[in-house]
Design an enzyme around this catalytic site. Sequence first.
Site, PDB file in Angstrom:
ATOM      1  N   THR A 133       0.806  -1.226   0.000  1.00  0.00           N
ATOM      2  CA  THR A 133       0.000   0.000   0.000  1.00  0.00           C
ATOM      3  C   THR A 133       0.839   1.276   0.000  1.00  0.00           C
ATOM      4  O   THR A 133       0.303   2.372   0.177  1.00  0.00           O
ATOM      5  CB  THR A 133      -0.921   0.004   1.236  1.00  0.00           C
ATOM      6  OG1 THR A 133      -0.113  -0.165   2.425  1.00  0.00           O
ATOM      7  CG2 THR A 133      -1.916  -1.148   1.175  1.00  0.00           C
ATOM      8  N   GLU A 134       2.135   1.146  -0.216  1.00  0.00           N
ATOM      9  CA  GLU A 134       3.031   2.299  -0.070  1.00  0.00           C
ATOM     10  C   GLU A 134       2.639   3.484  -0.949  1.00  0.00           C
ATOM     11  O   GLU A 134       2.706   4.645  -0.513  1.00  0.00           O
ATOM     12  CB  GLU A 134       4.474   1.876  -0.381  1.00  0.00           C
ATOM     13  CG  GLU A 134       5.125   1.023   0.702  1.00  0.00           C
ATOM     14  CD  GLU A 134       4.862  -0.465   0.523  1.00  0.00           C
ATOM     15  OE1 GLU A 134       5.552  -1.269   1.163  1.00  0.00           O
ATOM     16  OE2 GLU A 134       3.952  -0.832  -0.266  1.00  0.00           O
ATOM     17  N   VAL A 135       2.251   3.220  -2.216  1.00  0.00           N
ATOM     18  CA  VAL A 135       1.960   4.351  -3.112  1.00  0.00           C
ATOM     19  C   VAL A 135       0.778   5.180  -2.631  1.00  0.00           C
ATOM     20  O   VAL A 135       0.622   6.340  -3.028  1.00  0.00           O
ATOM     21  CB  VAL A 135       1.694   3.854  -4.562  1.00  0.00           C
ATOM     22  CG1 VAL A 135       2.952   3.254  -5.161  1.00  0.00           C
ATOM     23  CG2 VAL A 135       0.537   2.877  -4.612  1.00  0.00           C
ATOM     24  N   ILE A 137       0.313   6.307   0.307  1.00  0.00           N
ATOM     25  CA  ILE A 137       0.748   7.332   1.264  1.00  0.00           C
ATOM     26  C   ILE A 137       1.955   8.102   0.718  1.00  0.00           C
ATOM     27  O   ILE A 137       2.707   8.721   1.469  1.00  0.00           O
ATOM     28  CB  ILE A 137       1.076   6.721   2.649  1.00  0.00           C
ATOM     29  CG1 ILE A 137       2.219   5.695   2.559  1.00  0.00           C
ATOM     30  CG2 ILE A 137      -0.154   6.103   3.268  1.00  0.00           C
ATOM     31  CD1 ILE A 137       2.769   5.277   3.904  1.00  0.00           C
ATOM     32  N   PHE A 139       4.622   6.891  -0.642  1.00  0.00           N
ATOM     33  CA  PHE A 139       5.887   6.186  -0.439  1.00  0.00           C
ATOM     34  C   PHE A 139       6.072   5.205  -1.592  1.00  0.00           C
ATOM     35  O   PHE A 139       5.223   5.104  -2.485  1.00  0.00           O
ATOM     36  CB  PHE A 139       5.843   5.472   0.919  1.00  0.00           C
ATOM     37  CG  PHE A 139       7.182   4.990   1.411  1.00  0.00           C
ATOM     38  CD1 PHE A 139       8.320   5.759   1.254  1.00  0.00           C
ATOM     39  CD2 PHE A 139       7.277   3.755   2.035  1.00  0.00           C
ATOM     40  CE1 PHE A 139       9.545   5.316   1.718  1.00  0.00           C
ATOM     41  CE2 PHE A 139       8.502   3.303   2.501  1.00  0.00           C
ATOM     42  CZ  PHE A 139       9.626   4.082   2.344  1.00  0.00           C
TER      43      PHE A 139
END
Length: 257
Positions: A133-135, A137, A139
């Site tokens: 799920t980084e993208v 936030i 990241f």
Amino acid sequence: MEYIHYQTENRIAYITLARAEKRNALNEQMVSELKQAFGQAADDAAVKVIVLKAEGQAFCAGADLAYLQQLQKNTFEENLDDSRHLKELFHQIYTHPKVVIAQIQGHALAGGCGLATVCDFSFTVPEAKFGYTEVRIGFIPAIVKVFLLRKIGEGKAKELLLTGELISAEKAVQMGLITYLSSADTLEQEVNAFAAKLVAANSGQAMSTTKQMIARVQEMSLEEALEFAAESNAHARATADCQKGIAAFLNKEPVVW
């Protein structure tokens, strides 16, 4: 260790994430303790297989929120050191001399999904969700994608890494991210049975060499990989395990590993 439990039984090392109140979220100390535990298992000649599991409802929710807030205050050099810290853990598991099995009883997200990615085998329950799920936030899933591309290929990796969407356990199995699906009632039993089978049926030396070769040949040209394979084949023939196994086969005797 504060956040990790380590125990061995029947030639299997159990490494347990024990920070259930934080959904086993990763911080610097937890990564350090995981590296220590995997190092301990590597040095233990009595251990042939490792099971990575977790307490609580979640397997691992990724980076700890307080940890993420702290990273925003770091200098580039501090963030680079921290990134290398996680990189070293993932690389340690991926190239570990022992087979590593993930026992995933709940959601595995972001860095937690990264842990599942670098294990050799993984069992999970239908209720678990997976995703990077980084993208979402702002990241990037930088380190894990190196391993994910090897595991499931570019197209499927893009689907997971660029959307940031969570997928079901069933789809994770279909994509090749996760190996086996188990019910919550039988998960631990199935993992233990699988680990015990590897311990009893296979040479630890042969599994270790095969795992190391899988990691290395993908970096080589076709000619280099074949020469490396031929040399490894020749070395394997001279090992005690190979001689023992072939002798037992020719004599029609069971081999005890």
